[in-house]
Design a protein around this motif. Structure first.
Motif, PDB file in Angstrom:
ATOM      1  N   GLU A   1      42.379  42.159  44.678  1.00 58.63           N
ATOM      2  CA  GLU A   1      43.953  42.654  44.521  1.00 58.63           C
ATOM      3  C   GLU A   1      44.587  41.785  43.766  1.00 58.63           C
ATOM      4  O   GLU A   1      44.333  40.597  43.591  1.00 58.63           O
TER       5      GLU A   1
ATOM      6  N   TRP B   1      36.501  45.063  51.511  1.00 55.00           N
ATOM      7  CA  TRP B   1      37.802  44.811  51.772  1.00 55.00           C
ATOM      8  C   TRP B   1      38.193  43.543  50.673  1.00 55.00           C
ATOM      9  O   TRP B   1      37.246  42.797  50.468  1.00 55.00           O
ATOM     10  N   GLY B   2      39.435  43.639  50.321  1.00 53.68           N
ATOM     11  CA  GLY B   2      39.790  42.554  49.314  1.00 53.68           C
ATOM     12  C   GLY B   2      40.417  41.496  50.177  1.00 53.68           C
ATOM     13  O   GLY B   2      40.366  41.494  51.375  1.00 53.68           O
TER      14      GLY B   2
ATOM     15  N   LEU C   1      36.048  43.552  45.951  1.00 53.93           N
ATOM     16  CA  LEU C   1      37.371  43.907  45.732  1.00 53.93           C
ATOM     17  C   LEU C   1      38.198  42.916  45.568  1.00 53.93           C
ATOM     18  O   LEU C   1      38.522  42.046  46.348  1.00 53.93           O
TER      19      LEU C   1
ATOM     20  N   SER D   1      47.280  45.978  41.891  1.00 55.74           N
ATOM     21  CA  SER D   1      45.906  46.502  41.553  1.00 55.74           C
ATOM     22  C   SER D   1      44.715  46.179  42.389  1.00 55.74           C
ATOM     23  O   SER D   1      44.922  45.108  42.982  1.00 55.74           O
ATOM     24  N   CYS D   2      43.648  46.961  42.509  1.00 51.53           N
ATOM     25  CA  CYS D   2      42.411  46.672  43.140  1.00 51.53           C
ATOM     26  C   CYS D   2      41.460  46.805  42.209  1.00 51.53           C
ATOM     27  O   CYS D   2      41.085  48.075  41.920  1.00 51.53           O
TER      28      CYS D   2
ATOM     29  N   TRP E   1      44.680  51.511  50.519  1.00 45.20           N
ATOM     30  CA  TRP E   1      45.417  50.356  50.848  1.00 45.20           C
ATOM     31  C   TRP E   1      46.172  50.349  52.218  1.00 45.20           C
ATOM     32  O   TRP E   1      46.523  51.401  52.740  1.00 45.20           O
TER      33      TRP E   1
ATOM     34  N   SER F   1      37.571  49.894  50.245  1.00 41.89           N
ATOM     35  CA  SER F   1      36.665  51.160  49.753  1.00 41.89           C
ATOM     36  C   SER F   1      35.599  51.560  50.981  1.00 41.89           C
ATOM     37  O   SER F   1      35.092  50.448  51.830  1.00 41.89           O
TER      38      SER F   1
ATOM     39  N   THR G   1      39.441  50.330  38.775  1.00 41.02           N
ATOM     40  CA  THR G   1      40.438  49.873  39.207  1.00 41.02           C
ATOM     41  C   THR G   1      41.583  50.782  39.926  1.00 41.02           C
ATOM     42  O   THR G   1      41.600  51.826  39.311  1.00 41.02           O
TER      43      THR G   1
ATOM     44  N   CYS H   1      43.194  46.263  49.941  1.00 38.50           N
ATOM     45  CA  CYS H   1      42.701  47.587  49.395  1.00 38.50           C
ATOM     46  C   CYS H   1      41.313  47.281  49.930  1.00 38.50           C
ATOM     47  O   CYS H   1      40.535  46.478  50.271  1.00 38.50           O
TER      48      CYS H   1
END
Length: 121
Positions: free
Chosen positions: A5, A111-112, A3, A20-21, A35, A97, A77, A95
């Motif tokens: 961001e 994770w970003g 990810l 943005s992710c 987020w 998921s 995204t 961000c």
């Protein structure tokens, strides 16, 4: 990298930013994407989450009515539109998921790296 961001920066109180992710090497369309934000020395705080098809969203009370989460699965995204920003929104925004929608950070698998948002008064 899974990810990525982008969109953070410096903005004045009352201003707006869109984060943005993007999935990098990972298809996000079946993932819940959330987020979180974190201030140095404090725990990571849930901000918002969206289901895979975008039909279900959830917001922390502190951002409800000001932030909007959305996704474009064709672009892989997820976005976080932040309006009426306050000084207390200053944080690093991450961000994440995963398979379930939850306000807890632990269940999210990917994770970003985070993007800094600074709101100046």
């Amino acid at each position: 990298v899974q990810l990525v961001e982008s969109g953070g920066g410096l903005v004045q109180v009352g201003g707006s930013l869109r984060l943005s992710c993007a999935g990098s090497g990972r298809i996000l369309s079946q993932d819940v994407v959330a987020w979180f934000r974190q201030v140095s020395g404090k725990e990571r705080e849930f901000v918002s989450a969206i289901s895979g098809n975008g039909g279900t969203t959830h917001y922390a009370d502190s951002v409800k009515g000001r932030f909007t989460i959305s996704r474009d699965n064709a672009k892989n995204t997820v976005y976080l539109q932040m309006n009426s920003l306050k000084a207390e929104d200053t944080a690093v925004y991450f961000c994440a998921s995963g398979g379930i929608m939850t306000t807890r950070a632990v269940p999210y698998d990917y994770w970003g790296q985070g993007t800094q948002v600074t709101v100046s008064s």
